[in-house]
Design a protein around this motif. Structure first.
Motif, mmCIF file in Angstrom:
data_model
loop_
_atom_site.group_PDB
_atom_site.id
_atom_site.type_symbol
_atom_site.label_atom_id
_atom_site.label_comp_id
_atom_site.label_asym_id
_atom_site.label_seq_id
_atom_site.Cartn_x
_atom_site.Cartn_y
_atom_site.Cartn_z
ATOM 1 N N THR A 1 0.821 -1.213 0.000
ATOM 2 C CA THR A 1 0.000 0.000 0.000
ATOM 3 C C THR A 1 0.854 1.261 0.000
ATOM 4 O OG1 THR A 1 -0.160 -0.153 2.403
ATOM 5 C CG2 THR A 1 -1.976 -1.097 1.114
ATOM 6 N N ALA A 2 2.081 1.150 0.516
ATOM 7 C CA ALA A 2 3.050 2.261 0.448
ATOM 8 C C ALA A 2 2.484 3.579 0.966
ATOM 9 C CB ALA A 2 3.564 2.431 -0.981
ATOM 10 N N GLY A 3 1.769 3.503 2.083
ATOM 11 C CA GLY A 3 1.246 4.727 2.688
ATOM 12 C C GLY A 3 -0.064 5.217 2.128
ATOM 13 N N ARG A 4 -0.702 4.452 1.259
ATOM 14 C CA ARG A 4 -1.971 4.913 0.680
ATOM 15 C C ARG A 4 -3.056 5.072 1.742
ATOM 16 N NH1 ARG A 4 0.276 1.836 -3.482
ATOM 17 N NH2 ARG A 4 0.114 2.740 -5.579
ATOM 18 N N GLY A 5 -3.003 4.261 2.792
ATOM 19 C CA GLY A 5 -3.990 4.406 3.861
ATOM 20 C C GLY A 5 -3.870 5.741 4.570
ATOM 21 N N TRP A 6 -2.641 6.185 4.787
ATOM 22 C CA TRP A 6 -2.437 7.487 5.425
ATOM 23 C C TRP A 6 -2.832 8.622 4.488
ATOM 24 C CZ3 TRP A 6 -2.043 6.836 10.323
ATOM 25 C CH2 TRP A 6 -1.400 5.716 10.842
ATOM 26 N N ILE A 7 -2.565 8.448 3.200
ATOM 27 C CA ILE A 7 -3.006 9.453 2.235
ATOM 28 C C ILE A 7 -4.527 9.532 2.217
ATOM 29 C CG2 ILE A 7 -3.093 10.013 -0.227
ATOM 30 C CD1 ILE A 7 -0.279 8.993 -0.509
ATOM 31 N N ALA A 8 -5.208 8.372 2.316
ATOM 32 C CA ALA A 8 -6.670 8.368 2.343
ATOM 33 C C ALA A 8 -7.191 9.139 3.558
ATOM 34 C CB ALA A 8 -7.186 6.925 2.364
ATOM 35 N N LEU A 9 -6.531 8.977 4.688
ATOM 36 C CA LEU A 9 -6.932 9.722 5.881
ATOM 37 C C LEU A 9 -6.796 11.223 5.673
ATOM 38 C CD1 LEU A 9 -5.333 7.478 8.652
ATOM 39 C CD2 LEU A 9 -7.743 8.121 8.545
ATOM 40 N N SER A 10 -5.664 11.628 5.115
ATOM 41 C CA SER A 10 -5.469 13.057 4.879
ATOM 42 C C SER A 10 -6.411 13.573 3.806
ATOM 43 C CB SER A 10 -4.015 13.326 4.471
ATOM 44 O OG SER A 10 -3.721 12.724 3.229
ATOM 45 N N LEU A 11 -6.798 12.692 2.892
ATOM 46 C CA LEU A 11 -7.673 13.102 1.804
ATOM 47 C C LEU A 11 -9.057 13.487 2.316
ATOM 48 C CD1 LEU A 11 -7.881 13.424 -1.231
ATOM 49 C CD2 LEU A 11 -8.477 11.007 -1.409
ATOM 50 N N VAL A 12 -9.509 12.842 3.376
ATOM 51 C CA VAL A 12 -10.806 13.188 3.955
ATOM 52 C C VAL A 12 -10.785 14.629 4.459
ATOM 53 C CG1 VAL A 12 -12.478 12.609 5.759
ATOM 54 C CG2 VAL A 12 -11.271 10.785 4.561
ATOM 55 N N VAL A 13 -9.679 15.023 5.083
ATOM 56 C CA VAL A 13 -9.546 16.410 5.553
ATOM 57 C C VAL A 13 -9.403 17.354 4.371
ATOM 58 C CG1 VAL A 13 -8.198 17.955 7.019
ATOM 59 C CG2 VAL A 13 -8.451 15.547 7.654
ATOM 60 N N PHE A 14 -8.586 16.936 3.395
ATOM 61 C CA PHE A 14 -8.390 17.744 2.190
ATOM 62 C C PHE A 14 -9.725 18.039 1.507
ATOM 63 C CE2 PHE A 14 -8.164 17.085 -2.474
ATOM 64 C CZ PHE A 14 -7.596 18.293 -2.841
ATOM 65 N N ALA A 15 -10.615 17.047 1.493
ATOM 66 C CA ALA A 15 -11.909 17.199 0.832
ATOM 67 C C ALA A 15 -12.952 17.835 1.726
ATOM 68 C CB ALA A 15 -12.408 15.831 0.365
ATOM 69 N N THR A 16 -12.559 18.220 2.935
ATOM 70 C CA THR A 16 -13.485 18.779 3.927
ATOM 71 C C THR A 16 -14.755 17.938 4.047
ATOM 72 O OG1 THR A 16 -14.408 20.359 2.308
ATOM 73 C CG2 THR A 16 -12.609 21.138 3.703
ATOM 74 N N TRP A 17 -14.554 16.620 4.109
ATOM 75 C CA TRP A 17 -15.621 15.657 4.376
ATOM 76 C C TRP A 17 -16.735 15.692 3.325
ATOM 77 C CZ3 TRP A 17 -12.792 18.188 7.977
ATOM 78 C CH2 TRP A 17 -12.115 17.415 8.916
ATOM 79 N N ARG A 18 -16.357 15.876 2.050
ATOM 80 C CA ARG A 18 -17.330 15.878 0.956
ATOM 81 C C ARG A 18 -16.954 14.802 -0.059
ATOM 82 N NH1 ARG A 18 -18.030 22.428 -0.121
ATOM 83 N NH2 ARG A 18 -18.513 22.980 2.056
ATOM 84 N N PRO A 19 -17.894 13.927 -0.442
ATOM 85 C CA PRO A 19 -17.571 12.780 -1.311
ATOM 86 C C PRO A 19 -16.984 13.174 -2.662
ATOM 87 C CG PRO A 19 -19.740 12.507 -0.300
ATOM 88 C CD PRO A 19 -19.288 13.894 0.027
ATOM 89 N N GLY A 20 -17.554 14.185 -3.331
ATOM 90 C CA GLY A 20 -17.069 14.562 -4.651
ATOM 91 C C GLY A 20 -15.629 15.015 -4.628
ATOM 92 N N ARG A 21 -15.260 15.789 -3.627
ATOM 93 C CA ARG A 21 -13.889 16.272 -3.522
ATOM 94 C C ARG A 21 -12.922 15.122 -3.216
ATOM 95 N NH1 ARG A 21 -14.270 21.978 -0.123
ATOM 96 N NH2 ARG A 21 -15.588 23.103 -1.626
ATOM 97 N N ILE A 22 -13.417 14.110 -2.503
ATOM 98 C CA ILE A 22 -12.562 12.958 -2.207
ATOM 99 C C ILE A 22 -12.176 12.248 -3.492
ATOM 100 C CG2 ILE A 22 -12.683 10.592 -1.305
ATOM 101 C CD1 ILE A 22 -13.775 11.660 1.233
ATOM 102 N N LEU A 23 -13.131 12.063 -4.398
ATOM 103 C CA LEU A 23 -12.827 11.387 -5.656
ATOM 104 C C LEU A 23 -11.811 12.185 -6.474
ATOM 105 C CD1 LEU A 23 -13.492 8.948 -7.411
ATOM 106 C CD2 LEU A 23 -15.310 10.302 -8.478
ATOM 107 N N LEU A 24 -12.017 13.495 -6.553
ATOM 108 C CA LEU A 24 -11.070 14.335 -7.284
ATOM 109 C C LEU A 24 -9.694 14.320 -6.620
ATOM 110 C CD1 LEU A 24 -13.327 17.426 -8.119
ATOM 111 C CD2 LEU A 24 -12.648 15.567 -9.653
#
Length: 306
Positions: A218-241
């Protein structure tokens, strides 16, 4: 265009595993539960999927096994944090470390095995469209599933009564409990969904994206996914982008290495993680935005008043 098409297609594939994991973590955090064990769940899902697929000869059995493995670990996390009221941050970190070690040990006998490649599904009538067809309608089946899941989660969170209950639990569990909502049951279900999506992301990596087992793949993809939730401000569309953004950076550095760009490969490999840090710094600079979008009870345990 001949160069751009494969880059975009590779970007979608590279971002899919992160998208699955981040989507699951989004739903979990919307209920007020902070699960930092995404990396461990992804790795356990990956080795479970690979082992099941190699033993059965069926990639789809492997995918199901990966989902179930992620759910088992998330159930353990939910029991510790929701029933026994253990600290969510500590349990999440422990779960991630446990998953890394367990997957490394369980994968010792699978290191030199390669699974058959899952062919892409070209959607009839759409795959033949110029430019758009190769970009969006010639992918592996789990890529299409990720798009459907994002649409389903968006509808669930913002258009369904059950989604409103979930968000209510995440914002004020005491008020939700006073209204008769089963707070811990909602949180259990949300946590299980998060585990299933993390396991699905790991399964996609192991049996479809790179159909082989490598320790720590996974090479840190799980941690990136965690940060991505914050990056997207908890919105599904922004998470995909955001998932495709990080996937694109990963693919870009691989294409740069293959074309002999005069930059050390170690520096190019750092780019996805450097981008994660930069994005988090930029997002964190706006404290008001974070405060307005963060579930109010995120990471806080809840015990119903007797």
């Amino acid at each position: 265009m001949d160069l751009l098409l494969p880059v975009v297609v590779a970007t979608i594939g590279a971002g899919t595993a992160i998208a699955f994991a981040a989507l699951g973590e989004l739903v979990t955090e919307k209920s007020g539960v902070l699960n930092l064990g995404v990396e461990g769940m992804m790795l356990v899902g990956a080795i479970a999927a690979f082992a099941a697929a190699s033993s059965s000869g069926n990639l789809w059995i492997g995918v199901v096994a990966g989902v179930l493995a992620g759910m088992v670990l998330s159930l353990l996390f939910a029991f510790l944090t929701l029933t026994l009221m253990a600290n969510q941050v500590a349990c999440g970190l422990a779960l991630s470390i446990f998953g890394v070690g367990l997957s490394a040990y369980a994968g010792l006998s699978y290191v030199n095995i390669v699974l058959p490649t899952q062919p892409v599904w070209a959607l009839p009538g759409l795959a033949a469209l110029p430019v758009i067809g190769p970009l969006f309608f010639q992918h592996q089946p789990l890529v299409y599933l990720s798009w459907m899941l994002f649409a389903a989660v968006w509808w669930f969170l913002y258009r369904s009564r059950a989604g409103l209950k979930l968000r209510s639990v995440g914002e004020s569990p005491s008020s939700a409990h006073a209204l008769g909502l089963p707070v811990n049951r909602v949180r259990y279900l949300a946590t299980l969904f998060g585990g299933a999506m993390a396991g699905l992301g790991g399964a996609f990596l192991a049996v479809m994206y790179t159909p082989m087992w490598v320790e720590g793949m996974t090479a840190g993809r799980g941690w990136i996914a965690l940060s991505l939730v914050v990056f997207a401000t908890w919105r599904p569309g922004r998470i995909l982008l955001g998932a495709y953004l990080f996937g694109g950076i990963t693919v870009a550095q691989l294409f740069a290495q293959s074309r002999g760009v005069a930059i050390p490969s170690q520096l190019l490999s750092m780019l996805p993680y450097l981008a994660t840090v930069v994005v988090l710094v930029v997002i964190s600079s706006n404290a008001l935005r974070i405060r307005l979008n963060t579930p109010a009870s995120l990471g806080l345990s809840f015990r119903p008043a007797s």
